[in-house]
Motif scaffolding. Structure first.
Motif, PDB file in Angstrom:
ATOM      1  N   PHE A 148      -3.001  15.646   2.381  1.00  0.00           N
ATOM      2  CA  PHE A 148      -2.545  15.008   1.148  1.00  0.00           C
ATOM      3  C   PHE A 148      -3.645  14.886   0.107  1.00  0.00           C
ATOM      4  CE2 PHE A 148      -3.064  11.869   4.611  1.00  0.00           C
ATOM      5  CZ  PHE A 148      -4.252  11.320   4.210  1.00  0.00           C
ATOM      6  N   MET A 189      -1.039   9.039   6.459  1.00  0.00           N
ATOM      7  CA  MET A 189      -2.219   8.274   6.043  1.00  0.00           C
ATOM      8  C   MET A 189      -2.478   7.123   7.005  1.00  0.00           C
ATOM      9  SD  MET A 189      -1.438   8.175   1.976  1.00  0.00           S
ATOM     10  CE  MET A 189      -2.865   7.238   1.446  1.00  0.00           C
ATOM     11  N   LEU A 190      -1.399   6.415   7.363  1.00  0.00           N
ATOM     12  CA  LEU A 190      -1.530   5.307   8.317  1.00  0.00           C
ATOM     13  C   LEU A 190      -2.164   5.805   9.613  1.00  0.00           C
ATOM     14  CD1 LEU A 190       1.744   3.195   8.369  1.00  0.00           C
ATOM     15  CD2 LEU A 190      -0.487   2.566   7.458  1.00  0.00           C
ATOM     16  N   HIS A 203     -12.227   6.125   6.431  1.00  0.00           N
ATOM     17  CA  HIS A 203     -11.454   4.905   6.658  1.00  0.00           C
ATOM     18  C   HIS A 203     -11.843   4.203   7.945  1.00  0.00           C
ATOM     19  CE1 HIS A 203      -9.204   6.313   3.249  1.00  0.00           C
ATOM     20  NE2 HIS A 203      -8.623   5.138   3.190  1.00  0.00           N
ATOM     21  N   GLU A 209       0.806  -1.222   0.000  1.00  0.00           N
ATOM     22  CA  GLU A 209       0.000   0.000   0.000  1.00  0.00           C
ATOM     23  C   GLU A 209       0.840   1.273   0.000  1.00  0.00           C
ATOM     24  OE1 GLU A 209      -0.624  -2.091   3.070  1.00  0.00           O
ATOM     25  OE2 GLU A 209      -0.281  -0.680   4.712  1.00  0.00           O
ATOM     26  N   MET A 214     -12.075  12.486  13.547  1.00  0.00           N
ATOM     27  CA  MET A 214     -12.076  11.079  13.973  1.00  0.00           C
ATOM     28  C   MET A 214     -12.479  10.954  15.437  1.00  0.00           C
ATOM     29  SD  MET A 214      -8.507  10.098  12.089  1.00  0.00           S
ATOM     30  CE  MET A 214      -8.534   8.330  12.379  1.00  0.00           C
ATOM     31  N   ARG A 244      -5.934  -0.542  14.950  1.00  0.00           N
ATOM     32  CA  ARG A 244      -6.849   0.314  14.186  1.00  0.00           C
ATOM     33  C   ARG A 244      -7.778   1.098  15.103  1.00  0.00           C
ATOM     34  NH1 ARG A 244      -6.978   0.350   9.111  1.00  0.00           N
ATOM     35  NH2 ARG A 244      -9.206   0.715   8.944  1.00  0.00           N
ATOM     36  N   ARG A 259      -4.213   7.947  10.081  1.00  0.00           N
ATOM     37  CA  ARG A 259      -5.647   8.219   9.995  1.00  0.00           C
ATOM     38  C   ARG A 259      -6.406   7.013   9.439  1.00  0.00           C
ATOM     39  NH1 ARG A 259      -4.486  13.679   7.328  1.00  0.00           N
ATOM     40  NH2 ARG A 259      -6.561  13.630   6.447  1.00  0.00           N
ATOM     41  N   GLY A 260      -5.845   5.833   9.651  1.00  0.00           N
ATOM     42  CA  GLY A 260      -6.615   4.624   9.400  1.00  0.00           C
ATOM     43  C   GLY A 260      -6.477   4.040   8.013  1.00  0.00           C
ATOM     44  N   TYR A 261      -5.509   4.527   7.206  1.00  0.00           N
ATOM     45  CA  TYR A 261      -5.329   3.990   5.845  1.00  0.00           C
ATOM     46  C   TYR A 261      -4.899   2.532   5.932  1.00  0.00           C
ATOM     47  CZ  TYR A 261      -2.979   3.387   1.305  1.00  0.00           C
ATOM     48  OH  TYR A 261      -2.568   2.943   0.081  1.00  0.00           O
ATOM     49  N   ASN A 262      -5.510   1.685   5.108  1.00  0.00           N
ATOM     50  CA  ASN A 262      -5.137   0.264   5.138  1.00  0.00           C
ATOM     51  C   ASN A 262      -4.902  -0.283   3.736  1.00  0.00           C
ATOM     52  OD1 ASN A 262      -7.690   0.471   4.244  1.00  0.00           O
ATOM     53  ND2 ASN A 262      -8.543  -1.152   5.505  1.00  0.00           N
ATOM     54  N   GLY A 263      -4.536   0.602   2.803  1.00  0.00           N
ATOM     55  CA  GLY A 263      -4.237   0.123   1.454  1.00  0.00           C
ATOM     56  C   GLY A 263      -5.348   0.395   0.462  1.00  0.00           C
ATOM     57  N   ASN A 264      -6.552   0.692   0.957  1.00  0.00           N
ATOM     58  CA  ASN A 264      -7.645   1.039   0.035  1.00  0.00           C
ATOM     59  C   ASN A 264      -8.020   2.491   0.235  1.00  0.00           C
ATOM     60  OD1 ASN A 264      -8.013  -1.643  -0.927  1.00  0.00           O
ATOM     61  ND2 ASN A 264      -8.937  -2.099   1.059  1.00  0.00           N
ATOM     62  N   PHE A 294     -11.092  11.971   5.297  1.00  0.00           N
ATOM     63  CA  PHE A 294     -10.278  10.764   5.098  1.00  0.00           C
ATOM     64  C   PHE A 294     -10.350   9.816   6.295  1.00  0.00           C
ATOM     65  CE2 PHE A 294      -6.465   8.195   5.101  1.00  0.00           C
ATOM     66  CZ  PHE A 294      -6.274   7.887   3.763  1.00  0.00           C
TER      67      PHE A 294
END
Lengths: 344, 264, 251
Positions: free
Chosen positions: C107, B222-223, C121, A48, C169, C89, B225-230, C117
């Motif tokens: 971003f 991004m990570l 997510h 990713e 969030m 998570r 804030r919860g980004y997981n590849g999608n 964002f």
């Protein structure tokens, strides 16, 4: 766009109107097909982390195209960046990045048309990245990890990538009805010079990056590692070299008529026919009259040129492989227990 | 840095500005495709297309003169394409003796050349209209709704966001070079071309390293804030009946003009 | 202006500690020790400044709070949850991390996309995403900027939006890296007001001692990967010898 080359460097960004509809649509189909493969390759194999990286890299290529250096009398050297992107990021990611750069330029700045975008992405995104990588990496292996191998490779891969893009662009224009005898010399002449700027910037950027942060470009540095290059040549490499060779052969077939050693002949034909495009002629005598029955004019000349070059290429390739395998056998005998160096 | 002079018009309120990006994108593509399909020399059809476009430009409250002035970007290609005037078989109009060859202009060649220029000119205006009335992020949303692969939409979106940041960095690098590019009277300055290219190459390399490091910081952000590849996004809104109607009518009109032009 | 937390946050079972770090050690992949035996407790709603010279490990410590970096030994507990692969998570939703350069934090092409964002997510329904974006932008006085592009905003505005991107969030803890760096006096004043009125617990790394004085009742001095001092800001800031020792300025 301050100077003439600034204008000409965009000569690969074909605007709408110059390609006829079938040509533009055909290249959209080709581009979509290749990009579909690239999307599968990048999303399948990589993590990713790639998404923000490729996005920022597209912005980087866009910004790097602004960096220029003065050459002569108000002209300047520029970077297109396809070969650089492919060598830094790999061929598929490089293609996606370049496709997005071309798309952004068309959508935001009208550099290149929307209908012509398929062809533009193919030329400047797909071809430059493919040539950059699949010509560059076998070359690096061939130079066997010598430091100057990167210098030569960077220059050659970048120069050839620009030339191949210019050839493809000329081909599309020629298929759209612009006389081949005008468009090929004009485009290739201009891009032979633009390619030098591209080559110099690419090689300087590559050597700088590899010496500063070798950890970022592991694919590249692995080719500079003597232990990798001492591996026997596998079928894959042979296949890649063949593919790139074929591309070059096809490209050279288009260049060859223009590089004809007999300019008087060129003029005479032009005079005889009254049409400049009839000036296209091939310097090969393997095929009688340089024509193939059933095809007329340029198409058969070009095909005859391709066939001729394939033969030359096959010969040269055979000799190169012969030399290489012999050198390799000798080296293996000599230095079997040599310790690995430079391994990360 | 702003994207272009068009930024001035992008926040205007007009019927065209208010349309969904999908409608504008598809109509623009349809328009340019229709133009490409028109046979050379079909002046009536060109006039109809020009009329449609200029009507749309006036509805968008854009100054036509600015658009017209900006639309001549095809200069290098016109230089190459001018050769069709002398190579297309047809009735000879005039001849240019050039020493080694005589160029004969033909009527068919002239018509083809004029057609190419007209098509190019109108296509660029259509693209300008799209850019001037549509925010790039609305175009991105349109591309997403039209099922462009998510990875390409994501790359385009990051590229657009960081284009401005990196162009500023590139400009700072250029400025730093210019500040140190001094000339002494009577001395040749600037070094060899290879040296100058190497300087730019190192600037490109520096820019690459900064960009790479930035992409790593972005990834961490991004990570966090919860980004997981999608990449998740809101689902696109439905087109209003008016927009659907406009799309259908517009595309039908273009198809009509194109079809008719083959019988004229 | 006094602002209340969203109702669902206040209904979470009360826990005494927002952050509980126990004996945290961290080595970089190359083996250098970056953090050594860090133990730190932050109460709910407590605002703590993290100061110390460059390279002391401030940013590294912040990145442990939401699990971007994972400690070599020791543990990190957020609320009642201990950080692990299974809880990472949830924890990232509870710890709002704001990075120093707003160009890294923002971003997306628009302010809306960026603030949305995190909620997107988290898998929230779209109506709630929109509502949270509006709420978060209001918190930082940036309502109406949804369709603006980050590169058209001033540094101060970008910093505020950066805070909004994590507020949406609904975190219980904010971890901010150098929030006042590069701000002009007016933007800095706005930031001080914002930090003062936000109710979340905070761990904020900074070189700005006036900011410490104005916002943070407690400060932690980090030096060479260890906690050198931890106490009320008023006392530590008055100790000239201590400040001198760690290269800090008097406010």
């Amino acid at each position: 766009m301050q100077s003439l080359t600034d204008l000409l460097v965009f000569a690969l960004h074909v605007p709408d109107g110059f390609l006829n509809a079938p040509v533009a649509l055909l290249w959209w189909v080709l581009t979509v097909a290749v990009l579909a493969v690239a999307v599968r390759k990048t999303s399948g194999s990589l993590n990713e982390r790639q998404i923000p990286l490729m996005g920022v890299m597209a912005a980087f290529i866009f910004a790097a195209q602004m960096l220029n250096f003065p050459v002569l009398g108000g002209t300047s050297g520029h970077l297109l960046g396809g070969a650089l992107a492919a060598l830094l990021l790999g061929p598929w990611a490089g293609m996606l990045v370049m496709a997005c750069v071309v798309g952004l330029q068309a959508l935001l700045f009208q550099d290149g048309g929307l209908l012509a975008m398929g062809a533009n992405i193919f030329n400047m995104g797909i071809l430059t990245a493919a040539v950059g990588y699949w010509l560059g990496t076998p070359l690096l292996r061939l130079f066997g990890g010598k430091p100057w191998g990167l210098v030569v490779t960077g220059f050659v891969a970048a120069w050839v990538s620009v030339m191949v893009a210019a050839i493809a662009c000329s081909l599309q224009l020629a298929l759209s009805g612009v006389p081949a005898g005008v468009v090929f010399p004009a485009m290739l002449f201009v891009h032979a010079f633009i390619g030098v700027g591209e080559g110099l910037i690419t090689l300087a950027a590559l050597t700088f990056i590899v010496s500063t942060r070798p950890d970022l470009v592991t694919t590249l540095t692995s080719y500079l590692d003597p232990t990798t290059t001492r591996r026997p040549v596998d079928g894959r490499t042979v296949g890649l070299v063949t593919l790139v060779g074929l591309l070059c052969a096809v490209g050279a077939a288009f260049i060859s008529p223009l590089a004809s050693g007999d300019p008087d002949g060129l003029e005479r034909v032009a005079e005889d026919q009254g049409f400049l495009d009839r000036a296209l002629d091939a310097p090969f005598s393997i095929l009688p009259d340089y024509t193939i029955p059933g095809l007329d004019g340029n198409a058969s000349t070009i095909i005859a040129g391709i066939v001729g070059l394939l033969i030359v290429f096959a010969l040269a390739y055979g000799i190169a492989m012969l030399i290489r395998s012999r050198r390799q056998a000798a080296e293996e005998e000599r230095s079997a227990p040599r310790p690995a160096t430079g391994e990360r | 840095m702003t994207t272009s002079f068009l930024d001035r018009y992008i926040d205007r309120q007009s019927p065209v500005h208010g349309l969904d990006g999908r409608v504008k994108l598809l109509l623009t593509l349809g328009y340019i495709l229709a133009l490409a399909l028109l046979p050379p020399g079909n002046w009536l059809a060109y006039a109809a297309c020009a009329g449609l476009l200029w009507w749309a430009i006036s509805r968008a409250q854009l100054p036509l003169r600015t658009i017209l002035a900006r639309s001549i970007v095809a200069l290098p290609f016109a230089l190459v394409a001018v050769s069709v005037v002398f190579t297309r078989p047809g009735l000879p109009l005039f001849s240019l003796p050039l020493g080694f060859a005589t160029l004969t202009a033909t009527d068919a060649g002239l018509i083809l050349f004029a057609s190419i220029l007209l098509k190019s000119w109108l296509s660029v205006q259509a693209a300008l209209l799209l850019t001037a009335t549509t925010h790039f992020f609305d175009l991105l949303a349109a591309l997403r709704a039209l099922h462009l692969p998510p990875i390409l939409v994501a790359i385009l979106s990051f590229a657009y966001r960081y284009m401005f940041v990196l162009v500023e960095e590139a400009q700072r690098l250029l400025r730093a070079r210019d500040c140190r590019s001094a000339t002494l009277p009577g001395q040749r300055s600037g070094g060899s071309i290879a040296w100058r290219a190497a300087v730019v190459g190192r600037m490109v390399g520096t820019l690459f390293l900064r960009s790479y490091e930035r992409s790593e910081r972005i990834y961490v952000a991004m990570l966090s804030r919860g980004y997981n590849g999608n990449m998740h996004t809101l689902t696109p809104r439905r087109l209003t009946p008016t927009e659907q109607g406009l799309l259908v009518v517009g595309l039908a009109l273009l198809t009509g003009i194109t079809t008719l032009s083959f019988f004229m | 202006m006094s602002l209340l937390l969203e109702p669902e946050l206040t209904t979470i079972a009360p826990v005494a500690l927002a952050v509980h770090v126990r004996n945290l050690c961290y080595r970089y992949p190359d083996g250098t020790e970056a953090l050594h035996d860090i133990s730190l407790q932050i109460g709910e709603g407590e605002k703590v400044a993290l100061v110390g010279p460059n390279g002391a490990g401030k940013s590294t410590l912040l990145l442990h709070l939401n699990g971007v970096l994972r400690c070599t030994s020791g543990s990190v507990q957020i609320g009642s949850t201990t950080l692990s692969d299974a809880t990472i998570r949830t924890i990232r939703a509870q710890v709002g991390m704001v990075f120093q350069d707003p160009d890294d934090q923002l971003f997306s092409p628009t302010v809306f996309d960026d603030v949305a964002f995190g909620p997107l997510h988290m898998g929230l329904p779209e109506a709630e995403v929109r509502q949270r974006v509006a709420w978060a932008l209001e918190q930082v006085d940036m309502a109406g900027f949804e369709r603006r592009m980050p590169h058209h905003l001033s540094v101060g505005q970008r910093k505020r939006i950066a805070v909004a991107t994590v507020l949406s969030m609904h975190p219980a803890i904010l971890a901010l890296d150098e929030p006042s760096a590069g701000l002009d006096p007016r933007a800095r004043r706005g930031l001080v007001e914002l930090l003062n009125r936000l109710p979340q617990a905070m761990l904020v790394s900074t070189h700005d001692m006036r900011l410490v004085q104005e916002v943070f009742p407690r400060m932690v001095i980090l030096a060479q990967g260890r906690i050198a001092a931890d106490g009320p800001s008023r006392e530590l800031l008055a100790d000239g010898a201590l400040l001198e020792q760690y290269g800090l300025e008097r406010p």
